[in-house]
Each structure stands twice: as structure tokens, then as C-alpha cells.
Design a protein around this motif. Structure first.
Motif, PDB file in Angstrom:
ATOM      1  N   TYR A   1       0.818  -1.215   0.000  1.00 56.33           N
ATOM      2  CA  TYR A   1       0.000   0.000   0.000  1.00 56.33           C
ATOM      3  C   TYR A   1       0.856   1.271   0.000  1.00 56.33           C
ATOM      4  CZ  TYR A   1      -4.310  -2.619   0.616  1.00 56.33           C
ATOM      5  OH  TYR A   1      -5.390  -3.466   0.421  1.00 56.33           O
ATOM      6  N   LEU A   2       2.080   1.166   0.476  1.00 55.30           N
ATOM      7  CA  LEU A   2       2.978   2.321   0.408  1.00 55.30           C
ATOM      8  C   LEU A   2       3.299   2.646  -1.047  1.00 55.30           C
ATOM      9  CD1 LEU A   2       4.370   4.253   2.358  1.00 55.30           C
ATOM     10  CD2 LEU A   2       6.305   2.666   2.448  1.00 55.30           C
ATOM     11  N   ALA A   3       3.344   1.627  -1.877  1.00 62.06           N
ATOM     12  CA  ALA A   3       3.454   1.782  -3.337  1.00 62.06           C
ATOM     13  C   ALA A   3       4.617   2.668  -3.760  1.00 62.06           C
ATOM     14  CB  ALA A   3       2.141   2.336  -3.894  1.00 62.06           C
ATOM     15  N   GLY A   4       5.764   2.471  -3.124  1.00 61.83           N
ATOM     16  CA  GLY A   4       6.964   3.185  -3.541  1.00 61.83           C
ATOM     17  C   GLY A   4       7.095   4.594  -3.009  1.00 61.83           C
ATOM     18  N   ARG A   5       6.106   5.088  -2.296  1.00 64.11           N
ATOM     19  CA  ARG A   5       6.192   6.446  -1.746  1.00 64.11           C
ATOM     20  C   ARG A   5       7.157   6.492  -0.561  1.00 64.11           C
ATOM     21  NH1 ARG A   5       0.003   7.429  -0.354  1.00 64.11           N
ATOM     22  NH2 ARG A   5       0.305   5.229   0.263  1.00 64.11           N
ATOM     23  N   ALA A   6       7.749   7.644  -0.332  1.00 61.31           N
ATOM     24  CA  ALA A   6       8.552   7.830   0.880  1.00 61.31           C
ATOM     25  C   ALA A   6       7.632   7.707   2.087  1.00 61.31           C
ATOM     26  CB  ALA A   6       9.225   9.198   0.859  1.00 61.31           C
ATOM     27  N   PRO A   7       8.037   7.003   3.140  1.00 62.10           N
ATOM     28  CA  PRO A   7       7.149   6.765   4.282  1.00 62.10           C
ATOM     29  C   PRO A   7       6.536   8.032   4.864  1.00 62.10           C
ATOM     30  CG  PRO A   7       9.090   5.389   4.477  1.00 62.10           C
ATOM     31  CD  PRO A   7       9.337   6.311   3.315  1.00 62.10           C
ATOM     32  N   HIS A   8       7.302   9.109   4.901  1.00 59.22           N
ATOM     33  CA  HIS A   8       6.803  10.312   5.554  1.00 59.22           C
ATOM     34  C   HIS A   8       6.319  11.365   4.563  1.00 59.22           C
ATOM     35  CE1 HIS A   8       8.231   8.276   8.987  1.00 59.22           C
ATOM     36  NE2 HIS A   8       9.510   8.552   8.805  1.00 59.22           N
ATOM     37  N   ALA A   9       6.078  10.930   3.336  1.00 61.87           N
ATOM     38  CA  ALA A   9       5.489  11.843   2.355  1.00 61.87           C
ATOM     39  C   ALA A   9       4.088  12.239   2.817  1.00 61.87           C
ATOM     40  CB  ALA A   9       5.431  11.177   0.987  1.00 61.87           C
ATOM     41  N   PRO A  10       3.725  13.510   2.722  1.00 65.72           N
ATOM     42  CA  PRO A  10       2.400  13.935   3.192  1.00 65.72           C
ATOM     43  C   PRO A  10       1.277  13.360   2.337  1.00 65.72           C
ATOM     44  CG  PRO A  10       3.541  15.742   2.082  1.00 65.72           C
ATOM     45  CD  PRO A  10       4.530  14.638   2.213  1.00 65.72           C
ATOM     46  N   VAL A  11       0.150  13.068   3.000  1.00 66.08           N
ATOM     47  CA  VAL A  11      -1.051  12.610   2.303  1.00 66.08           C
ATOM     48  C   VAL A  11      -2.211  13.474   2.766  1.00 66.08           C
ATOM     49  CG1 VAL A  11      -0.222  10.235   2.081  1.00 66.08           C
ATOM     50  CG2 VAL A  11      -1.579  10.879   4.079  1.00 66.08           C
ATOM     51  N   ASP A  12      -3.320  13.353   2.066  1.00 67.03           N
ATOM     52  CA  ASP A  12      -4.520  14.125   2.409  1.00 67.03           C
ATOM     53  C   ASP A  12      -5.048  13.655   3.763  1.00 67.03           C
ATOM     54  OD1 ASP A  12      -7.000  15.332   2.621  1.00 67.03           O
ATOM     55  OD2 ASP A  12      -7.609  14.895   0.571  1.00 67.03           O
TER      56      ASP A  12
ATOM     57  N   GLY B   1       1.259  12.814  14.780  1.00 68.66           N
ATOM     58  CA  GLY B   1      -0.093  13.219  14.396  1.00 68.66           C
ATOM     59  C   GLY B   1      -0.208  13.760  12.984  1.00 68.66           C
ATOM     60  N   VAL B   2       0.866  13.666  12.212  1.00 68.86           N
ATOM     61  CA  VAL B   2       0.872  14.157  10.837  1.00 68.86           C
ATOM     62  C   VAL B   2       0.442  13.032   9.903  1.00 68.86           C
ATOM     63  CG1 VAL B   2       2.313  15.069   8.966  1.00 68.86           C
ATOM     64  CG2 VAL B   2       2.657  15.860  11.331  1.00 68.86           C
ATOM     65  N   ALA B   3      -0.444  13.331   8.973  1.00 63.64           N
ATOM     66  CA  ALA B   3      -0.914  12.342   7.995  1.00 63.64           C
ATOM     67  C   ALA B   3       0.189  12.103   6.971  1.00 63.64           C
ATOM     68  CB  ALA B   3      -2.182  12.843   7.315  1.00 63.64           C
ATOM     69  N   ASP B   4       0.749  10.901   6.966  1.00 63.19           N
ATOM     70  CA  ASP B   4       1.795  10.585   5.995  1.00 63.19           C
ATOM     71  C   ASP B   4       1.507   9.246   5.323  1.00 63.19           C
ATOM     72  OD1 ASP B   4       2.772   8.523   7.706  1.00 63.19           O
ATOM     73  OD2 ASP B   4       4.155   9.897   8.690  1.00 63.19           O
ATOM     74  N   ALA B   5       2.315   8.931   4.313  1.00 66.31           N
ATOM     75  CA  ALA B   5       2.057   7.770   3.463  1.00 66.31           C
ATOM     76  C   ALA B   5       2.138   6.460   4.247  1.00 66.31           C
ATOM     77  CB  ALA B   5       3.040   7.759   2.292  1.00 66.31           C
ATOM     78  N   GLU B   6       3.093   6.353   5.163  1.00 64.92           N
ATOM     79  CA  GLU B   6       3.234   5.101   5.906  1.00 64.92           C
ATOM     80  C   GLU B   6       2.037   4.869   6.837  1.00 64.92           C
ATOM     81  OE1 GLU B   6       6.876   2.756   7.914  1.00 64.92           O
ATOM     82  OE2 GLU B   6       6.472   4.743   8.799  1.00 64.92           O
TER      83      GLU B   6
END
Length: 276
Positions: free
Chosen positions: A203-214, A256-261
Motif C-alpha cells: 500500500y505504500l506503493a513506492g512512496r517515501a514513508p513520511h510523504a504527506p497525504v490528504d 499526528g501528521v498524515a503521511d504515506a506510511e
């Protein structure tokens, strides 16, 4: 003569019924338990883990006073008797204890009504330079907790997703048992939920773990998993929900930040355990 034969036959019939599976003899009456209603549900569905944020003596005094209670209290280093750690049972499991307070999990409120609470003696957190530092749990305490929790989970068929932190069911008020509690170790023992690492990677699909998400997408996933998410929440309240989830399932970073991981972990948990 006929009457005597009839009485003997009746006595034998009743004795046979009493010995029959599902017929329970009581003082003055019998119970027929052979037909059980379908519209019946177990009262105990949730196991809630807490820390006391105090020493053992103060915790015991608080939990046996009039305002708050828990079913079990485990000392930081349980004393051994006959080689076995001693755990304090303060409330019988069939009775309601006041340990959850105002709470919500998977569509249900009043979690006190449907749960068993275990309190762990632990100092909780201290703050320094604006950062929270949590006290670690003693290995002996966790080793005492594991067989108790296993028995409870088995006895009431508590689902893995319903073994929760106090912070999970009351994220706006509580942090316990915090990010140092070994949820992964308990899940390996069959107590509670944990995501499969391979599915998190998927599900991470190659994204950086701490990349921001909606944040809205993440909060929708957390609501589907069981957390209380309201449309009227402030940004800080939303962060508290995300933080509670991270302390449980991604304790290395619980800002508490929404991230990719965090999103990938939520998706992996929903795939494995289903949604609210």
C-alpha cells in the motif's frame, strides 16, 4: 398397583430429563437450555489496556476508591509467589468497571459496558522542552500480562481489532499506554491486531514513508477501522486521532501528521481485519 407403576415411570422420566444434555437441575426448578435465542450477543467484546501514571500503592488506592476502577492491576515488577507473578483483580469480570470513561470504538459508545480493563503500573509521560517522554514497561510486567490477556481474549472470543489502547477509544483525552507499549509483541502472541509488513509495503506503493497525504483520506480510513472521527473536529482534534493510531501501530513516529506510511498501515489493517 397401576398408580405405583405410573409414579415410578414418571420419576424415571424426570430423572432422565434431568440427566439430559441441556437440562440443568436447580434448587426448586429445572432449566431447559436446549433452545438458545439467535438475537443474543456477548456483553464483553473489548479489552482495553491502560497505564496508571502513578506508583503501585497510589494506583491501588485510586482504583479501589469510589470514582474509578479496573478489572485488573499489574505491578511494574509483579511479586512472585510459587514462581508465579501476582496480579491484582479489583473487579470481577462479569461486573462493570469504570475504566474507559467517555469513549467510542467501532460504532459503540459506553465502552465500560462491553469491556474488560487492565491497568499497568507505569509512570506515563513527562514533558521536557515541549517533548513528551514515556516511561518504558518492565519485561516482567509484560510477561505477566500476556497469559492474562490471552485467557480473556479466548474466554470472550475478543477479536484482534477489539484489543485496544485507552488512547484508541478516547484519543482526545488519553495517551495511554503510549508508544512504548509492545503491541507488536502481544500480537505475535495472539493478542490484538498488527498489520502484515508485506501489505504495508504494497500500500505504500513506492512512496517515501513520511510523504504527506490528504488528512481527510487518512481520517476516513481510521474511521472505517474504528476510531471516532467527527466532521466538526478541529485540526488539533484530528491530529489527536492520528497520533493515537500512530502510537499503537507506528510508534517510531507519532507526531499526528498524515503521511504515506500511516495511511498504508491503516489500509493493511482494514484489509486484514475488516472495517467498522
Amino acid at each position: 398397583m397401576k398408580r405405583g407403576v405410573w409414579l415410578v415411570a414418571l420419576t424415571l422420566l424426570l430423572a432422565g430429563c434431568a440427566g439430559e444434555k441441556g437440562i440443568v437441575d436447580k434448587a426448586g426448578y429445572q432449566l431447559d437450555t436446549r433452545r438458545q435465542a439467535q438475537a443474543a450477543y456477548p456483553r464483553i467484546k473489548v479489552l482495553v489496556i491502560h497505564y496508571t501514571a502513578d506508583d503501585f500503592d497510589s494506583s491501588l488506592a485510586t482504583l479501589t476508591d469510589k470514582n474509578v476502577s479496573s478489572h485488573y492491576l499489574i505491578p511494574a515488577v509483579p511479586p512472585l509467589y510459587g514462581g508465579k507473578p501476582r496480579i491484582w483483580q479489583l473487579v470481577p469480570e462479569h461486573d462493570l468497571a469504570w475504566h474507559a470513561g467517555i469513549s467510542y470504538w467501532r460504532g459503540a459508545t459506553r465502552i465500560n459496558d462491553t469491556s474488560i480493563g487492565i491497568e499497568l503500573e507505569n509512570r506515563g509521560w513527562q514533558q521536557s522542552a515541549g517533548t513528551k517522554y514515556f516511561a518504558p514497561f518492565e519485561p516482567a510486567q509484560i510477561q505477566a500480562l500476556i497469559p492474562l490477556a490471552k485467557e480473556i481474549v479466548t474466554r470472550y472470543d475478543i477479536k484482534p481489532q477489539n484489543v485496544v489502547a485507552h488512547a484508541d477509544i478516547a484519543p482526545q483525552r488519553k495517551d495511554d499506554p503510549g508508544p512504548l507499549f509492545p503491541w507488536r509483541e502481544l500480537a505475535a502472541q495472539g493478542i490484538g491486531a498488527w498489520p502484515d509488513a508485506a501489505r504495508v509495503t504494497f500500500y505504500l506503493a513506492g512512496r517515501a514513508p513520511h510523504a504527506p497525504v490528504d488528512p481527510a483520506i487518512l481520517l476516513d480510513l481510521l474511521a472505517r477501522y474504528g476510531y471516532e472521527v467527527k466532521p466538526t473536529m478541529t485540526q488539533r482534534e484530528q491530529q489527536r486521532v492520528v497520533m493515537a493510531f500512530q502510537m499503537h501501530f507506528r510508534p517510531a513516529l507519532w507526531n499526528g501528521v498524515a503521511d504515506a506510511e500511516t495511511q498504508a498501515i491503516a489500509e493493511a489493517l482494514l484489509e486484514k481485519y475488516g472495517q467498522d
